[in-house]
Design a protein around this motif. Structure first.
Motif, PDB file in Angstrom:
ATOM      1  N   PRO A 184       0.739  -1.233   0.002  1.00  0.00           N
ATOM      2  CA  PRO A 184       0.049  -0.067   0.162  1.00  0.00           C
ATOM      3  C   PRO A 184       0.852   1.362   0.021  1.00  0.00           C
ATOM      4  O   PRO A 184       0.294   2.428  -0.284  1.00  0.00           O
ATOM      5  N   ASP A 185       2.000   1.181   0.552  1.00  0.00           N
ATOM      6  CA  ASP A 185       2.598   2.572   0.501  1.00  0.00           C
ATOM      7  C   ASP A 185       4.104   2.400   0.422  1.00  0.00           C
ATOM      8  O   ASP A 185       4.556   1.502   0.068  1.00  0.00           O
ATOM      9  N   ILE A 186       4.976   3.478   0.344  1.00  0.00           N
ATOM     10  CA  ILE A 186       6.207   3.554  -0.421  1.00  0.00           C
ATOM     11  C   ILE A 186       7.266   2.751   0.570  1.00  0.00           C
ATOM     12  O   ILE A 186       8.077   1.996  -0.026  1.00  0.00           O
ATOM     13  N   TYR A 187       6.896   2.602   1.797  1.00  0.00           N
ATOM     14  CA  TYR A 187       8.021   2.074   2.824  1.00  0.00           C
ATOM     15  C   TYR A 187       7.816   0.590   2.736  1.00  0.00           C
ATOM     16  O   TYR A 187       8.746  -0.104   2.243  1.00  0.00           O
ATOM     17  N   ASN A 188       6.253   0.147   2.583  1.00  0.00           N
ATOM     18  CA  ASN A 188       6.169  -1.525   2.173  1.00  0.00           C
ATOM     19  C   ASN A 188       6.925  -1.918   0.880  1.00  0.00           C
ATOM     20  O   ASN A 188       7.534  -2.934   0.731  1.00  0.00           O
ATOM     21  N   ARG A 189       6.350  -0.868  -0.139  1.00  0.00           N
ATOM     22  CA  ARG A 189       6.846  -1.526  -1.326  1.00  0.00           C
ATOM     23  C   ARG A 189       8.754  -1.348  -1.591  1.00  0.00           C
ATOM     24  O   ARG A 189       9.187  -2.072  -2.175  1.00  0.00           O
ATOM     25  N   MET A 190       9.022  -0.236  -0.891  1.00  0.00           N
ATOM     26  CA  MET A 190      10.636  -0.280  -1.020  1.00  0.00           C
ATOM     27  C   MET A 190      11.187  -1.671   0.119  1.00  0.00           C
ATOM     28  O   MET A 190      12.175  -2.019  -0.358  1.00  0.00           O
ATOM     29  N   GLN A 191      10.627  -1.985   0.897  1.00  0.00           N
ATOM     30  CA  GLN A 191      10.905  -3.384   1.598  1.00  0.00           C
ATOM     31  C   GLN A 191      10.891  -4.389   0.609  1.00  0.00           C
ATOM     32  O   GLN A 191      11.955  -5.197   0.540  1.00  0.00           O
ATOM     33  N   ALA A 192       9.878  -4.803  -0.117  1.00  0.00           N
ATOM     34  CA  ALA A 192       9.790  -5.750  -1.082  1.00  0.00           C
ATOM     35  C   ALA A 192      10.765  -5.771  -2.026  1.00  0.00           C
ATOM     36  O   ALA A 192      11.334  -6.486  -2.174  1.00  0.00           O
ATOM     37  N   ALA A 193      10.850  -4.216  -2.551  1.00  0.00           N
ATOM     38  CA  ALA A 193      11.827  -4.368  -3.768  1.00  0.00           C
ATOM     39  C   ALA A 193      13.148  -4.272  -3.229  1.00  0.00           C
ATOM     40  O   ALA A 193      14.133  -5.365  -4.028  1.00  0.00           O
ATOM     41  N   THR A 194      13.589  -3.972  -1.880  1.00  0.00           N
ATOM     42  CA  THR A 194      14.969  -4.162  -1.565  1.00  0.00           C
ATOM     43  C   THR A 194      15.344  -5.536  -1.338  1.00  0.00           C
ATOM     44  O   THR A 194      16.284  -6.248  -1.916  1.00  0.00           O
ATOM     45  N   LYS A 195      14.652  -6.352  -0.553  1.00  0.00           N
ATOM     46  CA  LYS A 195      14.894  -7.559  -0.044  1.00  0.00           C
ATOM     47  C   LYS A 195      14.695  -8.598  -1.087  1.00  0.00           C
ATOM     48  O   LYS A 195      15.789  -9.448  -1.336  1.00  0.00           O
ATOM     49  N   CYS A 196      13.663  -8.569  -1.900  1.00  0.00           N
ATOM     50  CA  CYS A 196      13.224  -9.479  -2.895  1.00  0.00           C
ATOM     51  C   CYS A 196      14.366  -9.329  -3.890  1.00  0.00           C
ATOM     52  O   CYS A 196      14.946 -10.409  -4.637  1.00  0.00           O
ATOM     53  N   VAL A 197      14.404  -8.228  -4.417  1.00  0.00           N
ATOM     54  CA  VAL A 197      15.244  -7.903  -5.836  1.00  0.00           C
ATOM     55  C   VAL A 197      16.716  -8.263  -5.327  1.00  0.00           C
ATOM     56  O   VAL A 197      17.491  -8.784  -6.278  1.00  0.00           O
ATOM     57  N   THR A 198      17.321  -7.753  -4.091  1.00  0.00           N
ATOM     58  CA  THR A 198      18.696  -7.943  -3.839  1.00  0.00           C
ATOM     59  C   THR A 198      18.786  -9.432  -3.897  1.00  0.00           C
ATOM     60  O   THR A 198      19.670  -9.903  -4.466  1.00  0.00           O
ATOM     61  N   LEU A 199      17.997 -10.398  -3.246  1.00  0.00           N
ATOM     62  CA  LEU A 199      18.374 -11.762  -3.214  1.00  0.00           C
ATOM     63  C   LEU A 199      18.101 -12.384  -4.426  1.00  0.00           C
ATOM     64  O   LEU A 199      18.938 -13.222  -4.694  1.00  0.00           O
ATOM     65  N   GLY A 200      17.061 -11.997  -5.310  1.00  0.00           N
ATOM     66  CA  GLY A 200      16.814 -12.570  -6.500  1.00  0.00           C
ATOM     67  C   GLY A 200      18.218 -12.186  -7.549  1.00  0.00           C
ATOM     68  O   GLY A 200      18.618 -13.142  -8.181  1.00  0.00           O
ATOM     69  N   VAL A 201      18.337 -11.075  -7.634  1.00  0.00           N
ATOM     70  CA  VAL A 201      19.670 -10.614  -8.483  1.00  0.00           C
ATOM     71  C   VAL A 201      20.793 -11.391  -8.163  1.00  0.00           C
ATOM     72  O   VAL A 201      21.410 -11.956  -9.072  1.00  0.00           O
ATOM     73  N   CYS A 202      21.013 -11.380  -6.760  1.00  0.00           N
ATOM     74  CA  CYS A 202      22.459 -12.121  -6.349  1.00  0.00           C
ATOM     75  C   CYS A 202      22.128 -13.640  -6.644  1.00  0.00           C
ATOM     76  O   CYS A 202      23.309 -14.002  -6.859  1.00  0.00           O
ATOM     77  N   GLY A 203      20.920 -14.137  -6.713  1.00  0.00           N
ATOM     78  CA  GLY A 203      20.714 -15.587  -6.813  1.00  0.00           C
ATOM     79  C   GLY A 203      21.189 -15.735  -8.490  1.00  0.00           C
ATOM     80  O   GLY A 203      21.834 -16.824  -8.678  1.00  0.00           O
ATOM     81  N   ILE A 204      20.583 -14.792  -9.233  1.00  0.00           N
ATOM     82  CA  ILE A 204      20.572 -15.097 -10.828  1.00  0.00           C
ATOM     83  C   ILE A 204      22.361 -14.880 -10.930  1.00  0.00           C
ATOM     84  O   ILE A 204      22.890 -15.641 -11.849  1.00  0.00           O
ATOM     85  N   MET A 205      23.065 -13.862 -10.385  1.00  0.00           N
ATOM     86  CA  MET A 205      24.251 -13.521 -10.493  1.00  0.00           C
ATOM     87  C   MET A 205      25.081 -14.697  -9.962  1.00  0.00           C
ATOM     88  O   MET A 205      26.145 -15.395 -10.753  1.00  0.00           O
ATOM     89  N   LEU A 206      24.925 -15.469  -8.807  1.00  0.00           N
ATOM     90  CA  LEU A 206      25.738 -16.673  -8.618  1.00  0.00           C
ATOM     91  C   LEU A 206      25.225 -17.944  -9.553  1.00  0.00           C
ATOM     92  O   LEU A 206      26.313 -18.706  -9.769  1.00  0.00           O
ATOM     93  N   GLY A 207      23.901 -18.014 -10.053  1.00  0.00           N
ATOM     94  CA  GLY A 207      23.736 -19.008 -11.181  1.00  0.00           C
ATOM     95  C   GLY A 207      24.567 -18.630 -12.328  1.00  0.00           C
ATOM     96  O   GLY A 207      25.105 -19.536 -12.943  1.00  0.00           O
TER      97      GLY A 207
END
Length: 117
Positions: A28-51
């Motif tokens: 619903p708001d910028i803070y929740n969206r920022m949390q989702a983007a930060t955690k998931c995208v950081t882990l996701g992109v690092c997983g892709i780079m590790l792969g």
């Protein structure tokens, strides 16, 4: 065996990135969206780079993937924290369903939780 680990890491990375995108669209708001983007995208992109590193080994592409993963691990959380702090200082309200406002409690000011209309 390494190829299977590379595929697993790539798929986990893709799943994390998709969940981050879903969080950006649904929260619903910028803070929740920022949390989702930060955690998931950081882990996701690092997983892709590790792969990519596991798939290509110690080649130029693999080393670049590791450097990119390290850069993302360092910069994305720091920049997200700076954006969230800037939003709080600029007066962007928290979502009306927010339960606790520790930022205002620590500063002793008026709550910045969005009011019901």
């Amino acid at each position: 065996m390494i190829s299977a680990l590379a595929l697993l890491s790539l798929w986990l990375g893709v799943i994390f990135v998709l969940l981050g995108a879903l969080g950006l669209a649904r929260f619903p708001d910028i803070y929740n969206r920022m949390q989702a983007a930060t955690k998931c995208v950081t882990l996701g992109v690092c997983g892709i780079m590790l792969g990519v590193f596991l798939k290509t080994g110690f080649s130029a592409l693999g080393i670049k993937a590791l450097i990119c993963a390290l850069f993302i691990l360092i910069t994305v959380p720091v920049s997200s924290h700076a954006l969230a702090r800037g939003s709080l200082i600029a007066g962007v309200k928290l979502w009306k369903g927010t339960i606790k406002d520790k930022f205002t409690e620590d500063r002793g000011g008026k709550s910045i939780i969005e009011e019901e209309k």
